[in-house]
Scaffold this active site. Structure first.
Site, mmCIF file in Angstrom:
data_model
loop_
_atom_site.group_PDB
_atom_site.id
_atom_site.type_symbol
_atom_site.label_atom_id
_atom_site.label_comp_id
_atom_site.label_asym_id
_atom_site.label_seq_id
_atom_site.Cartn_x
_atom_site.Cartn_y
_atom_site.Cartn_z
ATOM 1 N N PRO A 112 66.552 62.630 50.151
ATOM 2 C CG PRO A 112 66.939 62.004 47.944
ATOM 3 C CD PRO A 112 67.502 62.839 49.040
ATOM 4 C CD GLU B 90 76.466 63.359 42.071
ATOM 5 O OE1 GLU B 90 76.228 64.079 41.095
ATOM 6 O OE2 GLU B 90 75.790 62.339 42.339
ATOM 7 N NE ARG C 259 47.638 74.953 53.787
ATOM 8 C CZ ARG C 259 46.714 74.180 54.358
ATOM 9 N NH1 ARG C 259 47.063 73.233 55.206
ATOM 10 N NH2 ARG C 259 45.432 74.372 54.124
ATOM 11 C CG ASP D 72 41.614 73.245 60.593
ATOM 12 O OD1 ASP D 72 41.919 72.925 59.441
ATOM 13 O OD2 ASP D 72 42.114 74.182 61.188
HETATM 14 N N1 LIG Z 1 62.846 63.857 48.085
HETATM 15 C C1 LIG Z 1 63.474 64.903 48.619
HETATM 16 O O1 LIG Z 1 62.990 65.511 49.607
HETATM 17 C C2 LIG Z 1 64.794 65.332 48.042
HETATM 18 C C3 LIG Z 1 65.634 66.195 48.749
HETATM 19 C C4 LIG Z 1 66.850 66.570 48.184
HETATM 20 C C5 LIG Z 1 67.177 66.073 46.929
HETATM 21 N N2 LIG Z 1 68.351 66.351 46.314
HETATM 22 C C6 LIG Z 1 69.478 66.999 46.943
HETATM 23 C C7 LIG Z 1 70.068 66.165 48.061
HETATM 24 C C8 LIG Z 1 71.551 66.311 47.943
HETATM 25 C C9 LIG Z 1 71.855 66.855 46.584
HETATM 26 C C10 LIG Z 1 70.565 67.225 45.933
HETATM 27 N N3 LIG Z 1 66.332 65.256 46.261
HETATM 28 C C11 LIG Z 1 65.170 64.883 46.806
#
Ligand SMILES: NC(=O)c1ccc(NC2CCCC2)nc1
Length: 253
Positions: A97, A124, A162, A177
């Site tokens: 994230p 985590e 894709r 496209d």
């Molecule tokens: N929004 C995303 O692309 C995303 C990526 C990894 C994640 N979780 C993972 C990251 C580290 C532990 C779980 N959550 C969300």
């Protein structure tokens, strides 16, 4: 293209490697997907890949060493597939994230690589020192937290595969496209002609390709303006689209 995926849940990836258009691309050898399990690079009897966090707090953190060894192995595999393994040709991408949000522009940019190594976290997260030393870019698929990076990795792979040349065949013909870039898609219709009293726009049954292309473009513009004014704001029409926009400007108010 060669994808190496570092994951403790390799079985999840059959979803892209064995089904649909991505599965066919793997079957046709247009794409190689190799899952590499960090557990295979542990040295203790319990094959530990996670530990309690320094500083306390809930949950576990993925340890750096097994991941570092798995990434080194992935690079050696990529070079055996004839791919250069420097960051410019084979980036190590961490799905998180905290990364930059994936979009069509980034997908198109990712196509340039011969290979990529996708690092999937669990628990985590991953020891920061591994990210510092080995990760070239972090990518997020949206502002939400998942239990692992595997689904984002599959989303990334699907979006890139894709868009590889001759993976989608004629399904994405050229003129579509050219209108698809930066606009939402137009409505689609197929048989039967009538569904629960609803019929199909006449123009789509006319066989008049220029009118059909115009209708689809107008629908894309109307949808984008209505549903994603932010995208509409950024939309920069090419010459052909600007010409069409002028012609249809009263239709798209
Ligand atoms: N929004 C995303 O692309 C995303 C990526 C990894 C994640 N979780 C993972 C990251 C580290 C532990 C779980 N959550 C969300």
């Amino acid at each position: 293209m060669y994808f190496a995926v570092i994951t403790i849940l390799p079985e999840m990836f059959t979803a892209v490697s064995e089904f649909g258009i991505t599965g066919r691309a793997v079957q046709n050898k247009q794409v190689t997907i190799e899952c590499i399990n960090p557990r295979d690079f542990t040295t203790d009897n319990y094959r530990r890949i996670d530990e309690r966090p320094f500083g306390g707090g809930p949950g576990m953190v993925m340890m750096a060493e097994p991941l570092a060894k798995a990434i080194e192995y992935a690079k050696s595999q990529a070079s055996q597939h004839g791919c250069a393994t420097d960051a410019a040709h084979c980036p190590v991408i961490y799905l998180s994230p905290q990364g930059g949000t994936l979009n069509e522009t980034k997908v198109m940019a990712l196509r340039q690589y011969d290979a990529m190594i996708l690092l999937c976290g669990r628990y985590e997260g991953i020891d920061e020192r591994l990210l510092q030393r080995y990760v070239d870019m972090e990518i997020s698929i949206g502002d939400f937290v998942l239990t692992g990076g595997e689904l984002p990795a599959m989303v990334l792979m699907d979006s890139v595969i894709r868009r590889l040349p001759d993976v989608m065949g004629d399904a994405k013909s050229a003129e579509q496209d050219s209108f698809v870039e930066g606009l939402l898609d137009c409505p689609h219709y197929t048989k039967p002609h009538e569904f629960e009293g609803l019929t199909v726009p006449e123009v789509l049954l006319s066989g008049h390709h220029a009118n059909i292309a115009k209708w689809r473009f107008v629908e894309q513009v109307k949808r984008t303006k209505q549903r994603r004014p932010d995208l509409w704001q950024q939309f920069t029409p090419n010459a052909e689209q600007a010409r069409l926009l002028k012609k249809v400007k009263d239709e798209i108010k």
